[in-house]
Design an enzyme around this catalytic site. Sequence first.
Site, PDB file in Angstrom:
ATOM      1  N   GLU A 187       0.827  -1.212   0.000  1.00  9.82           N
ATOM      2  CA  GLU A 187       0.000   0.000   0.000  1.00  9.82           C
ATOM      3  C   GLU A 187       0.860   1.261   0.000  1.00  9.82           C
ATOM      4  O   GLU A 187       0.517   2.255  -0.648  1.00  9.82           O
ATOM      5  CB  GLU A 187      -0.949  -0.011   1.198  1.00  9.82           C
ATOM      6  N   HIS A 190       1.976   1.937  -3.541  1.00 12.56           N
ATOM      7  CA  HIS A 190       0.988   2.706  -4.307  1.00 12.56           C
ATOM      8  C   HIS A 190       1.145   4.199  -4.030  1.00 12.56           C
ATOM      9  O   HIS A 190       1.147   5.029  -4.951  1.00 12.56           O
ATOM     10  CB  HIS A 190      -0.426   2.278  -3.930  1.00 12.56           C
TER      11      HIS A 190
END
Length: 581
Positions: A187, A190
């Site tokens: 995450e 990203h």
Amino acid sequence: MKEIAHSQAYGNRVFSRDSAVDSKKDVSISAEQPKTISKLTPYLFEGDIFLSTKQAMNILDSLASKNKTNKKGQQRMAHDAPLYLFRGANEKGKRFAAEYDAKWFQFPIKYRFDESLDILHISQILKALEIWQSNTCIKFENDQEASGDYIEFFEGDGCYSMVGRFGGRQGISIGKGCERTGTIIHEVGHTLGLWHEQSRPDAEEYITVVKEYIIPSYISEFLTRSEHEITTFNVPYDLGSVMHYGSTAFSIDQRSKTLLTKDPFYQMTIGQRDSLSFYNIKLINEAYCKGDCKEKNECKNGGYLNPSNCQSCLCPSGFGGSKCEMHASSESNSKCGGTLKAIIDWQYIESPGYPDGYPTNVICNWLIETDKEERIEISFEDNFGIFCSSTCVDYIELKIGNDLANTGYRICCYDKPNDSLVSAKYQAVIIFRATTGEDTGFKLKFRKTMKPAQTTPSLPKTTTTAPHTTIVGNDIWSEWGEWSQCSRSCGACGIKSRLRICKTAQCSGKVQQFLTCNLQACPVDIRCTKVKFKNRLCADGNTCGKPGELLSSCSRPSCCPPFENVDGKCQTDQPLLIPLE
């Protein structure tokens, strides 16, 4: 977006009917990552991404353009890989992508923790950030009073984030089940600008999409981007990327494979959520850290100078030594690993404890070499058994291609390769990793050979150099600054931090320290008795059970898990990443 892709893939099939059924289903992008619950799926792209308006419009424009120019052909599809959202300013003939400003420019990147996170979540987040920091020039700084552009970690209903910098407060949800370090790394990747690996323009060279097993209204989650939308910085496709979909991403039954690797030996490699791959790291370093190291790159075997410490090399997995010139050190109580010379006679390697079972927490690294005009033949022998999972968690990894920096074949379960494998060059790397289960293990033999091998394209060479120093020398630090305020007032739920500054080009050690703080138990919530009493009402309105016992159980001051109240202080026997005061 979903409807256009659905039309391109299925023709006249009615999208609304599929969508109505599919909207009730939870989805998963990897067996190693928690599912995305159905109530979130309408808002997320590719299972865990919040798109900006610009990003959504760019994807829609690309879909519409492909639809116009290729109505008779099939829409290209592929798989998740770490790709950048923006292009560099020096790329001739190519404009910046619409999201060029999605790159982070101010460092360190500030972040804060929402009160919804407990200490175990925070510990895992800190571990994930440290892995990013130790391998790249990217630095993070905890600031509970952060303003401007910053990241806020919170406990939402799943694992999701945004791609690149949005500006202002930017959330990363680390919900229940998302505490695994590799998931948090994914995450954060990203947020730094990485798309999923299979989104790369070249993905279809490595992956085949099996649309028959995809939940129909999610066919859009497998579209590739064009070279005008993203750039890979010439970093090769990586089937072992922490950003890659797993084999059963968006599967109709969560078992049937929606992604098939062109090379079947890679099938159980895709979808890992253990940690960063070598090329995950290189991609971020190419995007953010190019030129930070001014010294000559003398690292071998695809390694390069570490922009976090230009006096050291970042080595591909399996390689070690000061210049990546030898095998990486092994991590095991059992003796394993080493640099071996292949000869004409068979020699043998086996996992620790074979065949009676390997221990947990083992990493063994072997580097096998022969003369440069020769190759290495490998064949498995006797019983084979490594903890079985759809994406290998325990595995033997064979790096036998032309590119030894890239992830190799990861093999697990109980079916060993039947035929001999031949390396593409005079080196081969073998890695055995076991963290989860205890099983039989493996035994293999190797020798030198002149047999031909299928090869892959070689990699471009990388040159990096070390930065100019402001003070002569290394490891000169300022004094530690003052501790920040504790992020929570009680219950051992919060943390505090302090900073120091590296005054030279390179420093070993940490820039920021953390402590768990305010270990006194939180006072009793006056609402507790009301909530507990209400929960004990029967359907007819009469009181059930023994409310007195329940009331007494919530009258004690409380602590955040895994801490327990011991005489008004929060204590735990569990090891934590954050030192206690």
